[in-house]
Motif scaffolding. Sequence first.
Motif, PDB file in Angstrom:
ATOM      1  N   ILE A  27       0.806  -1.232   0.000  1.00  0.00           N
ATOM      2  CA  ILE A  27       0.000   0.000   0.000  1.00  0.00           C
ATOM      3  C   ILE A  27       0.839   1.283   0.000  1.00  0.00           C
ATOM      4  N   LEU A  28       1.946   1.265  -0.707  1.00  0.00           N
ATOM      5  CA  LEU A  28       2.678   2.501  -0.963  1.00  0.00           C
ATOM      6  C   LEU A  28       1.825   3.419  -1.833  1.00  0.00           C
ATOM      7  N   CYS A  29       2.031   4.723  -1.719  1.00  0.00           N
ATOM      8  CA  CYS A  29       1.362   5.653  -2.631  1.00  0.00           C
ATOM      9  C   CYS A  29       2.245   5.833  -3.869  1.00  0.00           C
ATOM     10  N   GLY A  30       1.820   6.697  -4.792  1.00  0.00           N
ATOM     11  CA  GLY A  30       2.593   6.915  -6.011  1.00  0.00           C
ATOM     12  C   GLY A  30       3.988   7.443  -5.719  1.00  0.00           C
ATOM     13  N   ALA A  31       4.083   8.397  -4.779  1.00  0.00           N
ATOM     14  CA  ALA A  31       5.390   8.966  -4.434  1.00  0.00           C
ATOM     15  C   ALA A  31       6.280   7.934  -3.761  1.00  0.00           C
ATOM     16  N   GLY A  32       5.680   7.034  -2.970  1.00  0.00           N
ATOM     17  CA  GLY A  32       6.446   5.960  -2.341  1.00  0.00           C
ATOM     18  C   GLY A  32       7.047   5.032  -3.376  1.00  0.00           C
ATOM     19  N   ILE A  33       6.279   4.709  -4.401  1.00  0.00           N
ATOM     20  CA  ILE A  33       6.779   3.813  -5.456  1.00  0.00           C
ATOM     21  C   ILE A  33       7.831   4.538  -6.301  1.00  0.00           C
ATOM     22  N   ALA A  34       7.622   5.837  -6.553  1.00  0.00           N
ATOM     23  CA  ALA A  34       8.644   6.616  -7.263  1.00  0.00           C
ATOM     24  C   ALA A  34       9.957   6.610  -6.479  1.00  0.00           C
TER      25      ALA A  34
ATOM     26  N   THR B 171       2.844  10.729   0.641  1.00  0.00           N
ATOM     27  CA  THR B 171       2.324   9.647   1.488  1.00  0.00           C
ATOM     28  C   THR B 171       1.242  10.154   2.430  1.00  0.00           C
ATOM     29  N   ILE B 172       1.492  11.286   3.079  1.00  0.00           N
ATOM     30  CA  ILE B 172       0.517  11.838   4.021  1.00  0.00           C
ATOM     31  C   ILE B 172      -0.718  12.357   3.280  1.00  0.00           C
ATOM     32  N   CYS B 173      -0.510  13.050   2.172  1.00  0.00           N
ATOM     33  CA  CYS B 173      -1.634  13.661   1.451  1.00  0.00           C
ATOM     34  C   CYS B 173      -2.486  12.655   0.696  1.00  0.00           C
TER      35      CYS B 173
ATOM     36  N   VAL C  65      -2.750   7.209   2.639  1.00  0.00           N
ATOM     37  CA  VAL C  65      -2.491   5.768   2.750  1.00  0.00           C
ATOM     38  C   VAL C  65      -2.178   5.456   4.212  1.00  0.00           C
ATOM     39  N   ASP C  66      -2.297   4.207   4.609  1.00  0.00           N
ATOM     40  CA  ASP C  66      -2.058   3.834   6.004  1.00  0.00           C
ATOM     41  C   ASP C  66      -0.615   4.141   6.405  1.00  0.00           C
ATOM     42  N   LEU C  67      -0.448   4.870   7.496  1.00  0.00           N
ATOM     43  CA  LEU C  67       0.897   5.239   7.956  1.00  0.00           C
ATOM     44  C   LEU C  67       1.477   4.143   8.837  1.00  0.00           C
ATOM     45  N   VAL C  68       1.705   2.999   8.220  1.00  0.00           N
ATOM     46  CA  VAL C  68       2.291   1.844   8.879  1.00  0.00           C
ATOM     47  C   VAL C  68       3.431   1.325   8.008  1.00  0.00           C
TER      48      VAL C  68
END
Length: 595
Positions: free
Chosen positions: A203-210, A239-241, A244-247
């Motif tokens: 459950i990474l966001c787009g920026a996490g995967i980038a 991630t915050i915006c 997504v789950d902050l875990v």
Amino acid sequence: MLKGKWMIKCNSANIQQLSAITGVDPVIVNILVNRGIKTPYDIDRFVKASLKDLYDPFLMKDMDKAVEIIKEGIMNKEKIAIYGDYDADGVTSTVILYKALKNCKGNFIYHIPNREGEGYGMNSERIQKLKQEGVDIILSCDNGISAIEEIKLAKQLGMKVIITDHHELSFKEDEKGERYYILPEADAVVNPKRSDCTYPFKILCGAGIALKFVQALYSVMNIDEKNLYELLQYAAIGTICDVVDLVDENRIIAKNGLKILRNTENLGLKHLMKETNLEDKNLSSYHIGYIIGPCINATGRLETADLSVELLLTEEVKKAEELAKKLHALNMERQEMTIRSVETIEEIIEGTPLKNDKVFVIYKEDIHESIAGIVAGKIKEKYNVPTIVLTRGKDMPKGSGRSIEGYNMFEELLKCKELIEKFGGHPMAAGLSLKEENIEKLRALLNKQCKLTDEDMIPRISIDKRLQLGHVSLDLIKKLELLEPFGKGNSSPLFAEKNVTLDRISILGKDGNTVKLTLRIGNSFNKIDGLCFGRGKEFDDDLKVKYGSGYDDIISKPQNIKMDFIFYPYINEYNGYVSTQIRIVDYRFSSLSKK
């Protein structure tokens, strides 16, 4: 405001033993265990949120192919186009890839679609323009997984395509209702949600995967991983915006990114923080989610998200200052539009039979389409009812929905697909387009099929632990900071106490919408202040109902009033004086209270 159903979490773990092993305060351990973090290893990993615990990016399916294509493209001077998105996640994803390709000395451009002109995701006309501009490789971020036809076109035009995305895969249903998931025919598809990807965190966001893509790219380009550190701040914003789950890995990104943001060297962010009065604040997930993020999002809603990208990329002081002012002004405009629109929708609900619906479907053609989702979210929060807000679109009405726990909006809309031209989303949110003549039919069908009970419509408030007010201290509040950043999947801890004696009642604010209660601590003469925002009128009405003719006496001097509270403690600083206070989330009169 709906009163919530209070639910206290329970567990059978030996809290004292876990506290002794980990060296973490028992209150903190209790909260973590309640949230499923139960072993010494998991507690230690959660509290430390170390960058060493980031997973190997090459565990992600197609990551090796993706970075190899980009590496060869850089070596061969091929032209790369970063294809982003217009929200905060898409903007920060674009910035992460931009800075990485610049660091790798690549030949590249970026493109973010115009919300109204192109819509979300890849656009066939744009792909043809990119080809005409000499683009050899398209590198997507925060989009692309559903662009089946557009990617097919790009391949026919001779371009290589790499998808980095976090959204759900497209699917088709057969006659039996079984789903067949479809991957676009790209050269590499990096998305941990694909079924054949064994990456341990989905459950990474787009920026996490980038960020993970850059981590892998830097390793094959022999670039020191220290260069990755600066990019964490942008990934933290995304991630915050993106809520997504902050875990797990999201927590590591958000926590470490916030540390960098507090002393950022990014000119645009420094000026945006100055413009929004965050310069001297201890930056938290709240400031990112409710101040910085909305400013970044406002450009994509009301103008073009390129403004936000340029803010984060500029190295000119004057330009950073101008863009920060522009973003702040756009967000103020967006806020005013949102307030007016929410008030209009509330009037429609209160003045029509819609108020009795279990699913709100509301069409107001003059609401700006870019804020339909925000408005739907505000209405959902007030009524705790799944809400879809529709407005006039370019070709037909379009809008956004926001849901409540227990109602899978995506699946419910899927049951009505014959009435909808286009839709997508997930259980808690969706976007859709449909013909005007089908709006009332959709409303009727969604309500007919809705299985929510009256009990389901009552919001549930989960309490982490009962906590006596005497245990609220500066030391405890400091220890609670270990759990930050707070957000979805790691909410701010909530405590409860009952039979608390009221010493004083004050209704504050221009609109009388804030309640300040002075509360006795146990049976002592010590006191603590509790503030409840946005519920002044409601609290006043509750007092009148409960005490009737004795209301005036109660307001001037409360006697024999005992109440139960759900709250969280915080530090109040005023004129150099530091004290503990509690923020009241919900309240009720105790059975011990006398009329």
